[in-house]
Motif scaffolding. Sequence first.
Motif, mmCIF file in Angstrom:
data_model
loop_
_atom_site.group_PDB
_atom_site.id
_atom_site.type_symbol
_atom_site.label_atom_id
_atom_site.label_comp_id
_atom_site.label_asym_id
_atom_site.label_seq_id
_atom_site.Cartn_x
_atom_site.Cartn_y
_atom_site.Cartn_z
ATOM 1 N N MET A 117 -35.306 -38.718 -21.549
ATOM 2 C CA MET A 117 -34.962 -38.419 -20.162
ATOM 3 C C MET A 117 -35.626 -37.145 -19.693
ATOM 4 O O MET A 117 -36.222 -36.410 -20.485
ATOM 5 C CB MET A 117 -33.446 -38.331 -19.992
ATOM 6 N N THR A 118 -35.541 -36.905 -18.393
ATOM 7 C CA THR A 118 -36.035 -35.676 -17.786
ATOM 8 C C THR A 118 -34.849 -34.760 -17.550
ATOM 9 O O THR A 118 -33.813 -35.187 -17.046
ATOM 10 C CB THR A 118 -36.733 -35.963 -16.449
ATOM 11 N N ILE A 119 -35.006 -33.487 -17.913
ATOM 12 C CA ILE A 119 -33.939 -32.493 -17.787
ATOM 13 C C ILE A 119 -34.349 -31.449 -16.758
ATOM 14 O O ILE A 119 -35.497 -30.991 -16.746
ATOM 15 C CB ILE A 119 -33.659 -31.802 -19.135
ATOM 16 N N TYR A 120 -33.405 -31.052 -15.912
ATOM 17 C CA TYR A 120 -33.622 -30.008 -14.907
ATOM 18 C C TYR A 120 -32.595 -28.892 -15.072
ATOM 19 O O TYR A 120 -31.412 -29.161 -15.302
ATOM 20 C CB TYR A 120 -33.458 -30.568 -13.499
ATOM 21 N N TYR A 121 -33.052 -27.658 -14.938
ATOM 22 C CA TYR A 121 -32.174 -26.508 -14.761
ATOM 23 C C TYR A 121 -32.676 -25.807 -13.493
ATOM 24 O O TYR A 121 -33.647 -25.059 -13.527
ATOM 25 C CB TYR A 121 -32.276 -25.533 -15.927
ATOM 26 N N THR A 122 -32.034 -26.090 -12.363
ATOM 27 C CA THR A 122 -32.442 -25.469 -11.113
ATOM 28 C C THR A 122 -31.346 -24.520 -10.643
ATOM 29 O O THR A 122 -30.264 -24.443 -11.240
ATOM 30 C CB THR A 122 -32.748 -26.519 -10.035
ATOM 31 N N GLN A 123 -31.632 -23.821 -9.528
ATOM 32 C CA GLN A 123 -30.694 -22.799 -9.081
ATOM 33 C C GLN A 123 -30.254 -22.984 -7.634
ATOM 34 O O GLN A 123 -29.070 -22.857 -7.336
ATOM 35 C CB GLN A 123 -31.333 -21.416 -9.266
ATOM 36 N N LYS A 124 -31.139 -23.312 -6.757
ATOM 37 C CA LYS A 124 -30.789 -23.512 -5.351
ATOM 38 C C LYS A 124 -30.999 -24.967 -4.948
ATOM 39 O O LYS A 124 -30.077 -25.666 -4.596
ATOM 40 C CB LYS A 124 -31.613 -22.585 -4.455
ATOM 41 N N ASP A 125 -32.237 -25.426 -5.025
ATOM 42 C CA ASP A 125 -32.543 -26.822 -4.772
ATOM 43 C C ASP A 125 -33.842 -27.155 -5.503
ATOM 44 O O ASP A 125 -34.342 -26.356 -6.296
ATOM 45 C CB ASP A 125 -32.631 -27.137 -3.270
ATOM 46 N N PHE A 126 -34.389 -28.311 -5.223
ATOM 47 C CA PHE A 126 -35.559 -28.780 -5.965
ATOM 48 C C PHE A 126 -36.819 -27.946 -5.690
ATOM 49 O O PHE A 126 -37.714 -27.893 -6.512
ATOM 50 C CB PHE A 126 -35.818 -30.243 -5.595
ATOM 51 N N TYR A 127 -36.870 -27.307 -4.538
ATOM 52 C CA TYR A 127 -38.098 -26.627 -4.128
ATOM 53 C C TYR A 127 -37.988 -25.107 -4.092
ATOM 54 O O TYR A 127 -38.984 -24.405 -4.027
ATOM 55 C CB TYR A 127 -38.515 -27.119 -2.730
#
Length: 347
Positions: A117-127
């Motif tokens: 799978m693909t894992i994300y650790y973001t903070q505000k939004d995708f951009y």
Amino acid sequence: MKWLSLLPLAGLAHAGLRFGCSTVSLQRLDPLVEPGQIPSAHVHQIVGGNAFNASMEGDIGEKGTCTTCAYTEDFSNYWTATMYFRHENGSYKRVPQYPNAQLGTEGQDAPDINAGMTIYYTQKDFYDNGEDYITAFQPGFRMTVGSPTIDTLEQAQAQPGLRYTCLQTILTRGYETPDFPKEPCPAGIMAIYHFPACWDGKNLDSPDHQSHMYSTTKGAFQEAGPCPASHPVRVPQLAYETMWNTAVFKDMWPKDGSQPFVWSYNDDKGYGTHADYVFGWQGDSLQRAMNSSCFFHACGSPGVQGILKTQTVEEMNKCSVQNTVEEDTEGWLMELPGQKMAMRFTA
């Protein structure tokens, strides 16, 4: 133990991580919801460190010897239920997975990521990651999102972080539904999981694995709402994407047009989709990344020097966990592993 004292007085975070992880195991184990039970109730697909087992305790970042994730300091485990295709004759076959095309490989002749799978650790939004300070998860931290007991559309709609996308191409993004797509999807189904990002700052876990967290998530990588006073610590917005290649069954679609896919816990609507997480980043690696100014590939990827150490796809694919549960999960099965079917479809 209280962790609020770990919050710094100054410094803003701007980083965002997106990376692939190969499958490390596929079996009936669930060390969060059913710790020590061999086997657990239904089949899971797991990625991350090879310390995964039926009873995981303590700092798993110090217990593994390899990881299937692109970042070599990430020994966390990430898992979801497994998707199966239900044939008109009542038999089942596991739906194969494929990696996010945007992550790619290291070259034309290099191996591809082994499902996962693909894992994300973001903070505000995708951009954009805004200007809030983000506190990394601590050793021993764990949580779940969703529940296999959810069985109505209204309950599913109330969880905006859990959605599906019917992939018209491997790069389709945008339109999301709270239940399984009802028509054949040309490039498969993407299952999406956004975890809550507000922590109480005290508990590494809770009896239901959710109460120590609070969700202000709006889904679709939109900016989450502010954290409440009860859960004031903003942690990374963790998200998973799993690409299920349902298109391989396009010639077997039921003649009555019914939706033929089912989660491994016998959910043919998709309402009960859920995911589990056990933190296992080594040392201060995740906090170091969150405190940096890197974004996605710039944080480190094969051939790109970044704040985090990476490994090759070949090295990711070599890491695995030996199955504790010996049972058939592949090929055509007369029933889902661990599930006694109350209803059968006959040809």
